[in-house]
Write an enzyme that holds these catalytic residues in place. Structure first.
Site, PDB file in Angstrom:
ATOM      1  N   CYS A  16       0.817  -1.227   0.000  1.00 27.88           N
ATOM      2  CA  CYS A  16       0.000   0.000   0.000  1.00 27.88           C
ATOM      3  C   CYS A  16       0.849   1.277   0.000  1.00 27.88           C
ATOM      4  O   CYS A  16       0.333   2.359  -0.266  1.00 27.88           O
ATOM      5  CB  CYS A  16      -0.941  -0.011   1.189  1.00 27.88           C
ATOM      6  SG  CYS A  16      -2.120  -1.365   1.076  1.00 27.88           S
ATOM      7  N   HIS A  36      -3.527   7.069   2.045  1.00 30.49           N
ATOM      8  CA  HIS A  36      -3.897   5.746   1.538  1.00 30.49           C
ATOM      9  C   HIS A  36      -5.274   5.398   2.104  1.00 30.49           C
ATOM     10  O   HIS A  36      -5.560   5.689   3.263  1.00 30.49           O
ATOM     11  CB  HIS A  36      -2.850   4.730   1.997  1.00 30.49           C
ATOM     12  CG  HIS A  36      -3.244   3.320   1.759  1.00 30.49           C
ATOM     13  ND1 HIS A  36      -3.629   2.869   0.519  1.00 30.49           N
ATOM     14  CD2 HIS A  36      -3.352   2.259   2.603  1.00 30.49           C
ATOM     15  CE1 HIS A  36      -3.936   1.595   0.602  1.00 30.49           C
ATOM     16  NE2 HIS A  36      -3.780   1.197   1.859  1.00 30.49           N
ATOM     17  N   ASN A  90     -10.032  -0.433  -0.835  1.00 26.89           N
ATOM     18  CA  ASN A  90      -8.574  -0.313  -0.796  1.00 26.89           C
ATOM     19  C   ASN A  90      -8.000  -0.889  -2.097  1.00 26.89           C
ATOM     20  O   ASN A  90      -7.973  -2.107  -2.279  1.00 26.89           O
ATOM     21  CB  ASN A  90      -8.038  -1.067   0.423  1.00 26.89           C
ATOM     22  CG  ASN A  90      -6.523  -0.983   0.555  1.00 26.89           C
ATOM     23  OD1 ASN A  90      -5.838  -0.499  -0.346  1.00 26.89           O
ATOM     24  ND2 ASN A  90      -6.001  -1.452   1.672  1.00 26.89           N
TER      25      ASN A  90
END
Ligand SMILES: CC(C)(COP(=O)(O)OP(=O)(O)OC[C@H]1O[C@@H](n2cnc3c(N)ncnc32)[C@H](O)[C@@H]1OP(=O)(O)O)[C@@H](O)C(=O)NCCC(=O)NCCS
Length: 331
Positions: free
Chosen positions: A116, A256, A286
């Protein structure tokens, strides 16, 4: 020796596949409900690639949009860096596939693996080529087809992830806009909290690795959550402090998008103004390396990202990896 050149983002392009996977769809796959997913993660729906659509396909669409925005052809680039945890295959790199599909003749590139945090890491890797004067135009892409490694019988992970991509072009800044500072950190002791055990050199693919569901994301959600809440805020505070800034000085916070609660916890601790915090996890989930450029696009569409704005990017991901970037928006 000439002084380092500041790199700036000169263009942005994003792409998500059209097919939606809603919370209602997930209710039919696993024992979950819309209210739990919304309350615990903030996600309503995510985009999912069709079978046969790979990370390089999403990356190419995002790249084309960024090139068009800047009025460049693919061969105008010097290098392409692709941050991803779902490469089309182990090799060749997705950057090679993107270079070929774009027709970016004479351009080199490589993949960067930081889960990520891959987009912020790739952004700084690209910025160094600009800073040294080695390159004039570097394309940085964050792209993932997370649906290719998600176990849609595991309710703890399948509700979280989606597919998407974003691309930016880095060029030398002639003014005071662009990159200001970055702070990266890894803590490899967190490796066992979020990982995909199968398919690498440790556990090469066999019938057994498939039977044991080793080619899917495995996650200790609470461990990741606790680490992310603590470290994202720590890193943001540190970078602001060493640049003589406060949370309230940040015009746009682009984190993020892993969990809405992680984002708001960071914003509260760092003292960010609520209107500066960009959240689009409700629409995309996500998307791993795709979240930050997708959130940049959301900020732009909401009229919240303007030339000269002080922008703070922040990510925590598998590894564990941590990355924050401070910049002035330049396009
Ligand atoms: C995964 C996550 C959403 C789970 O939320 P949580 O509040 O920590 O939930 P827990 O794991 O403590 O589980 C609480 C309960 O909900 C249940 N649960 C888990 N997933 C569920 C789902 N999709 N639907 C309904 N219930 C669910 C659990 O089984 C557990 O039930 P139990 O108490 O009967 O055992 C959260 O931990 C998280 O977001 N972690 C970080 C993940 C992340 O950011 N990953 C990407 C890294 S960048």
């Amino acid at each position: 020796m000439s002084p380092p050149v500041r790199a700036k983002i000169s263009a942005l392009g994003t792409y998500v596949p059209p097919r939606l996977l809603t919370n209602a769809d997930l209710e039919k796959l696993v024992e979950t409900d819309n209210q739990w997913i919304l309350e615990r993660t903030g996600i309503r729906e995510r985009h999912i690639a069709d079978k046969g659509v790979a990370t390089s396909d999403l990356a190419v669409e995002a790249a084309k949009k960024a090139l068009a925005e800047r009025g460049l052809t693919p061969s105008d680039l010097d290098a392409i860096i692709v941050g991803t945890v779902t490469p089309d295959m182990l090799f060749p790199s997705t950057a090679c596939l993107v270079q070929h599909k774009l027709g970016a003749k004479g351009v080199w590139g490589f993949d960067l693996s930081a889960a990520c945090s891959a987009f912020v890491y790739a952004l700084q890797a690209g910025a160094q080529f600009i800073s040294t004067g080695a390159h004039k135009r570097v394309m940085v892409i964050g792209a993932d087809v997370m649906s290719s490694i998600i176990d849609y019988t595991d309710r703890a992970t399948c509700v979280i992830f989606g597919d998407g991509a974003g691309a930016v072009i880095l060029e030398p800044a002639e003014d005071s806009l662009g990159m200001i500072d970055f702070l990266h950190e890894v803590d490899g002791s967190g490796g066992c909290s979020l990982y995909m055990p199968g398919g690498g050199s440790l556990n090469p693919s066999t019938h057994d690795t498939v039977d044991q569901r080793m080619h899917y994301v495995h996650q200790d959600g609470q461990a990741v959550f606790k680490f992310a809440v603590r470290k994202q805020a720590d890193a943001c505070e540190k970078i602001l402090q060493r640049n003589g800034l406060k949370g309230s000085d940040v015009d746009v916070f682009i984190p993020h998008q892993a969990n809405r609660r992680i984002i708001t916890a960071t914003a509260d601790r760092v003292g960010l103004r609520p209107e500066s915090v960009i959240i689009n996890i409700d629409r995309y989930g996500n998307t791993t390396a795709g979240t930050i450029p997708l959130a940049m696009e959301t900020a732009r569409q909401e009229g919240k990202l303007k030339k000269g704005d002080l922008v703070l990017l922040a990510a925590v991901g598998a590894g564990f990896t941590v990355g924050v970037t401070l910049l002035r928006w330049a396009c």
